[in-house]
Design a protein around this motif. Sequence first.
Motif, PDB file in Angstrom:
ATOM      1  N   ASP A 496       0.831  -1.207   0.000  1.00 23.42           N
ATOM      2  CA  ASP A 496       0.000   0.000   0.000  1.00 23.42           C
ATOM      3  C   ASP A 496       0.869   1.263   0.000  1.00 23.42           C
ATOM      4  O   ASP A 496       0.639   2.197   0.771  1.00 23.42           O
ATOM      5  N   THR A 499       1.290   5.571  -5.244  1.00 22.23           N
ATOM      6  CA  THR A 499       0.257   6.566  -5.524  1.00 22.23           C
ATOM      7  C   THR A 499      -0.521   6.112  -6.761  1.00 22.23           C
ATOM      8  O   THR A 499      -0.149   5.138  -7.433  1.00 22.23           O
ATOM      9  N   GLU A 500      -1.575   6.841  -7.089  1.00 21.78           N
ATOM     10  CA  GLU A 500      -2.363   6.483  -8.264  1.00 21.78           C
ATOM     11  C   GLU A 500      -1.522   6.561  -9.534  1.00 21.78           C
ATOM     12  O   GLU A 500      -1.641   5.713 -10.427  1.00 21.78           O
ATOM     13  N   GLU A 501      -0.670   7.561  -9.622  1.00 18.07           N
ATOM     14  CA  GLU A 501       0.194   7.697 -10.798  1.00 18.07           C
ATOM     15  C   GLU A 501       1.174   6.532 -10.884  1.00 18.07           C
ATOM     16  O   GLU A 501       1.437   5.991 -11.963  1.00 18.07           O
ATOM     17  N   LYS A 503       0.739   3.565  -9.639  1.00 14.99           N
ATOM     18  CA  LYS A 503      -0.010   2.358  -9.981  1.00 14.99           C
ATOM     19  C   LYS A 503      -0.244   2.264 -11.491  1.00 14.99           C
ATOM     20  O   LYS A 503      -0.116   1.192 -12.079  1.00 14.99           O
ATOM     21  N   LYS A 504      -0.569   3.415 -12.107  1.00 12.96           N
ATOM     22  CA  LYS A 504      -0.799   3.421 -13.556  1.00 12.96           C
ATOM     23  C   LYS A 504       0.494   3.099 -14.299  1.00 12.96           C
ATOM     24  O   LYS A 504       0.502   2.359 -15.283  1.00 12.96           O
TER      25      LYS A 504
END
Length: 630
Positions: A496, A499-501, A503-504
């Motif tokens: 965990d 960040t979202e970026e 993860k992408k």
Amino acid sequence: MEKKQFQAESKRLLGLMINSIYTHREIFLRELISNASDAIDKLAYQALTDDTVGLSRSDFAIHLSTDETARTLTVSDNGIGMTREEMEENLGTIAHSGSLRFKKEMEKSDDIDIIGQFGVGFYAAFMVAEKVTVISRRFGSDEAWKWESEGADGYTMEPCERAAAGSDVILTLKADTDEDKYSDYLSEYRLRSLVRKYSDYIRYPIRMEVSSQKLVNEPKEGEEPKYETVREEQTLNSMIPIWQKAKKDVTEEEYNNFYHEKFFDYEKPLSVLHFGVEGAVTYKALLYIPAKAPYDFYTRDYKAGLQLYSSGVLIMENCADLLPEHFRFVRGVVDTQDLSLNISREMLQRTRELKVIAANLEKKIKAELERMLKDDREKYETFYAAFGRQLKFGLVSDYGMHKDLLQDLVEFRSDKEGKDITLKEYCDAMPESQKHIYFATGDSAARLSQLPQTQLLRERGFDVLLMTEQVDTFIPQTLNTYAEHEFRNILTDDLDLATEEEKKAAEEKAKAFQSGVDFLKESLGEKVKDVRVSTELGSHAVTMVPDGGMSFEMEKYMHTVDPSSDYHCGRILEVNPEHPLLQRLSESRESDPERAKKLAELLYDQGLLMANLPLEDPTAYTDLVCELIG
């Protein structure tokens, strides 16, 4: 002379008592001495209001004497004595208790207390004696009576002479056999040791004539000293239990000497707890926390439990019911009158009072360990090195029933600190951005510290608990959370961190290397459950993680417990597509498929090594490495 029959179930019941109730024959002496003490208590109580008794507290005593020729052992007292009717009632009826009735009558008084139940303990004498004779004279009476029995067939009574009030219990010992040497109970050393073991704290002196060596004269220079053997009466018991004294009146040396003598540990105890409780249950306790674990502590042979006394008489050598399993390392004594005993002092009933005492002791022990942890960390670390594993066992046992009690006492190695810390210390040191408690299980803290996941978390400023004992595997799943922070296994759980970026970006990398993943799956076949791309490997090419949330340490544990077990965690190979070896794999898939398959085998073996799992064929692995770098 007419022989009378016992008024209880005679032969069958007496046989049951002799053969079944007591597991150690030697306790017959404890029972007879306790009865003698009871008799003296009664006369001492009467002396408080009756000047004709003419005896002070210091005049009372119990005497032991032996006659090797006649094979007799005699226990004498100058207590209240018995009339003919009382002898009939107390000795002629098995399981009748004159002392118990006396205690009930006097229970409103604070001046007296009675140890036991005369009508029961007395019959323990038949475990070692072929004949028992009792001569007794009641205080205030001119008559004395002799009661005699050879067991379940009955008893006889006749008048006799005794100079003063009191009783003599004379045991004619059984003949020795190959299995039992009853003549040992005529041995001065044996009797002395039994008194010290069971009756050391009887409040009246227990005296016996013993042999000792005395210097005849002062030797001149160059002469050998001359000794002679003399017979003299000595007091065998210490009479005053150390736990009955006020804490302020006992020195550290006295506490330590008692510990060394009673528990045969030559190390000083780390801590001493000496306290008394009055209320629904009244008792005194003297507890010790040892500095080192006995050699057999973690074996089935170790006997846990506290010594249990009733009014100074040893009832049980190891009363395990007084200590919870997680605190089984504590040594000490508990002395109380508030326990219900069944017909044998050896077989203590699990009463409400015993449970109350045990619960209170548990609180006291925990409080002392918490104090040590807070105020004397060096001493606590000494304790934890010896008994920390026992606390962990207690935490996970009974489906985690004791986790709230023990979770603040256990410690684990901190990757960041390089030392053992508590869960509270871990959480107090967490950065604000850290959500979870990260841990790794394995057999080496040094190896766990080198895991790519550990290195990644270290770079983020997050600590990792390195759990290296088998029992540690079960602790996170037992606790689930601590201080509202969830436990995360760095080898099996989502860290965990992304960040979202991020993860992408990771998804894009996985898509770009999908053909490489497919190739590895095809090449390795059933060896792996899956192959997946990871962005948490740092500078490492691969790692191996278990499937299904279980750990490889759990797998090892299951095989240790049951070598025939087919328990097996699925292997998931995680790869770092940016590593040069994986890039070389991509190139070889087109130019040299056979070499690419060998690289796949190499990556698989490296994953096993990263996870500290055994190689399937070490020789083939070394040959493969040599071939690929040659």
